[in-house]
Design a protein around this motif. Structure first.
Motif, PDB file in Angstrom:
ATOM      1  N   GLY A 171       0.821  -1.216   0.000  1.00 47.99           N
ATOM      2  CA  GLY A 171       0.000   0.000   0.000  1.00 47.99           C
ATOM      3  C   GLY A 171       0.846   1.253   0.000  1.00 47.99           C
ATOM      4  O   GLY A 171       0.542   2.222  -0.706  1.00 47.99           O
ATOM      5  N   PHE A 172       1.909   1.262   0.784  1.00 46.62           N
ATOM      6  CA  PHE A 172       2.790   2.442   0.843  1.00 46.62           C
ATOM      7  C   PHE A 172       3.558   2.608  -0.466  1.00 46.62           C
ATOM      8  O   PHE A 172       3.653   3.714  -1.005  1.00 46.62           O
ATOM      9  N   ARG A 178      -7.342   2.088  -0.570  1.00 47.06           N
ATOM     10  CA  ARG A 178      -7.645   0.844   0.141  1.00 47.06           C
ATOM     11  C   ARG A 178      -8.590  -0.040  -0.669  1.00 47.06           C
ATOM     12  O   ARG A 178      -8.449  -1.269  -0.675  1.00 47.06           O
ATOM     13  N   ALA A 179      -9.563   0.586  -1.343  1.00 45.22           N
ATOM     14  CA  ALA A 179     -10.512  -0.201  -2.140  1.00 45.22           C
ATOM     15  C   ALA A 179      -9.799  -0.900  -3.291  1.00 45.22           C
ATOM     16  O   ALA A 179     -10.169  -2.012  -3.685  1.00 45.22           O
ATOM     17  N   GLU A 180      -8.778  -0.254  -3.828  1.00 43.38           N
ATOM     18  CA  GLU A 180      -8.012  -0.846  -4.922  1.00 43.38           C
ATOM     19  C   GLU A 180      -7.164  -2.007  -4.420  1.00 43.38           C
ATOM     20  O   GLU A 180      -7.010  -3.023  -5.103  1.00 43.38           O
ATOM     21  N   LEU A 181      -6.615  -1.857  -3.212  1.00 39.88           N
ATOM     22  CA  LEU A 181      -5.788  -2.922  -2.633  1.00 39.88           C
ATOM     23  C   LEU A 181      -6.595  -4.201  -2.424  1.00 39.88           C
ATOM     24  O   LEU A 181      -6.168  -5.293  -2.817  1.00 39.88           O
ATOM     25  N   VAL A 182      -7.763  -4.067  -1.810  1.00 35.45           N
ATOM     26  CA  VAL A 182      -8.554  -5.264  -1.512  1.00 35.45           C
ATOM     27  C   VAL A 182      -9.216  -5.831  -2.765  1.00 35.45           C
ATOM     28  O   VAL A 182      -9.655  -6.977  -2.762  1.00 35.45           O
ATOM     29  N   ALA A 183      -9.286  -5.030  -3.834  1.00 32.96           N
ATOM     30  CA  ALA A 183      -9.904  -5.507  -5.077  1.00 32.96           C
ATOM     31  C   ALA A 183      -8.907  -6.229  -5.978  1.00 32.96           C
ATOM     32  O   ALA A 183      -9.303  -6.830  -6.982  1.00 32.96           O
ATOM     33  N   GLY A 260     -13.234  -3.557   2.528  1.00 30.68           N
ATOM     34  CA  GLY A 260     -12.440  -2.338   2.457  1.00 30.68           C
ATOM     35  C   GLY A 260     -12.070  -1.764   3.812  1.00 30.68           C
ATOM     36  O   GLY A 260     -11.164  -0.931   3.906  1.00 30.68           O
ATOM     37  N   HIS A 261     -12.761  -2.203   4.882  1.00 29.59           N
ATOM     38  CA  HIS A 261     -12.487  -1.653   6.209  1.00 29.59           C
ATOM     39  C   HIS A 261     -11.299  -2.336   6.900  1.00 29.59           C
ATOM     40  O   HIS A 261     -10.725  -1.779   7.829  1.00 29.59           O
TER      41      HIS A 261
END
Length: 337
Positions: A171-172, A178-183, A260-261
């Motif tokens: 992520g960094f 965040r939504a893109e990371l979990v998707a 996403g949370h």
């Protein structure tokens, strides 16, 4: 309004269609109707539809308590609603969202939009002047040293520790939302000699899903190398198709995607465990930290924008560049205090 447009409305906002307007052109089938309704429903994301339904339900409840019709809405009723909510301390953004949803429902139903009335315009202008817009509590950008401190306290001998370290470092390094990371799916990760190439299928700035690519280079230190961290997680996760980052039950790795949370809660908990103040640490702290750290390192604005995929460069300038310049050039350093 035809029944086709009900797919774009909150469930309780549907009004009875006029018989003549509800007739489909000759030659259109039920399958055509289903396809059109599906496309209309897809015009907004599921999260947006849920938000619209929530905001509309609040308006309906207020109207029901007053014995006022919610649809169509009287402009003066909307004025009363906005002023009452402002008096209760609701932020300007909350009032604006209410107007956006009420406008959407009325226009979709082919009904005169009360938000366009001069009375509502004047009330909204007056509320901004008297109540103002509450300053946004921006996420605190995390520095490289803080990232190092956080991941250094994670037990990376466990599946959940391996996963969390990979989420934080990727992520960094990627500056993804965040939504893109979990998707992300396993198939969206492509290994290259210089690092990783990540494919983002859909994002906040790419609602139509044209797809965007984000590159992540190899890290210079074993502790904070995002590529090595992701490889370690992939070895634990396995090669089954599906979401890249998945839920872990006890020590069992599932293929169930994260919500996403999870990244926000996880990052804050990991930061606090590492001895940091968790105030204003959210998943966005990773993205903001990337932009701020890059700006401090002298990376040109256009390169930062290419990584973060900001379409509006003023966001980068006002949130990341100017605060840094202000601290570097402030005359308060020379006052002898």
């Amino acid at each position: 309004m035809t029944n086709l447009l009900t797919a774009a409305l909150p469930a309780t906002a549907i009004v009875a269609p006029t018989p003549d307007l509800d007739l489909l052109p000759a030659g259109l089938t039920d399958l055509d109707t289903a396809r059109i309704s599906s496309a209309i429903a897809a015009a907004r994301t599921e999260s947006t539809r849920r938000l619209y339904a929530l905001v509309w339900a609040q308006w309906e409840r207020w109207c029901a308590a007053r014995g006022i019709g919610a649809l169509p809405a009287d402009p003066l009723a909307l004025c009363a609603y906005l002023t009452e909510r402002a008096e209760a301390g609701k932020a300007t953004g909350t009032l604006d969202m209410a107007c956006t949803v009420i406008r959407h429902v009325h226009r979709t139903c082919g009904i005169t939009d009360p938000v366009d009335s001069e009375a509502v315009r004047q009330v909204r202008r007056g509320l901004r002047r008297t109540h103002g817009a509450a300053p946004r509590r921006l996420a605190r950008p995390l520095s490289v040293q803080e990232i190092r401190q956080i991941v250094g306290c994670i037990d990376r001998s466990t599946p959940i520790g391996i996963r969390d370290a990979a989420i934080i470092l990727l992520g960094f390094a990627s500056a993804m939302r965040r939504a893109e990371l979990v998707a992300l799916h396993l198939a969206d990760v492509e290994h290259k000699p210089a690092g990783l190439l990540l494919t983002i299928r859909q994002s906040k700035t790419d609602q139509e899903g044209h797809g965007q690519s984000v590159a992540v280079a190899h890290g210079q230190h074993a502790l904070t190398d995002p590529v090595a961290a992701l490889n370690a997680w992939r070895a634990v996760r396995g090669d089954a198709p599906g979401a890249l980052f998945t839920r872990i039950w006890a020590t069992k790795v599932s293929l169930e995607p994260l919500s996403g949370h999870v990244p926000a809660r996880m990052l804050r908990a990991r930061a606090v465990a590492a001895g940091l103040d968790g105030t204003r640490i959210t998943a966005h702290s990773l993205r903001a930290g990337h932009a701020t750290t890059a700006a401090l390192a002298g990376v040109p604005l256009h390169r930062i924008a290419a990584q973060t995929r900001h379409k509006d460069l003023t966001v980068l300038v006002n949130r990341y560049i100017r605060p840094l310049e202000a601290l570097a050039h402030t005359s308060s350093k020379h006052l002898g205090l």
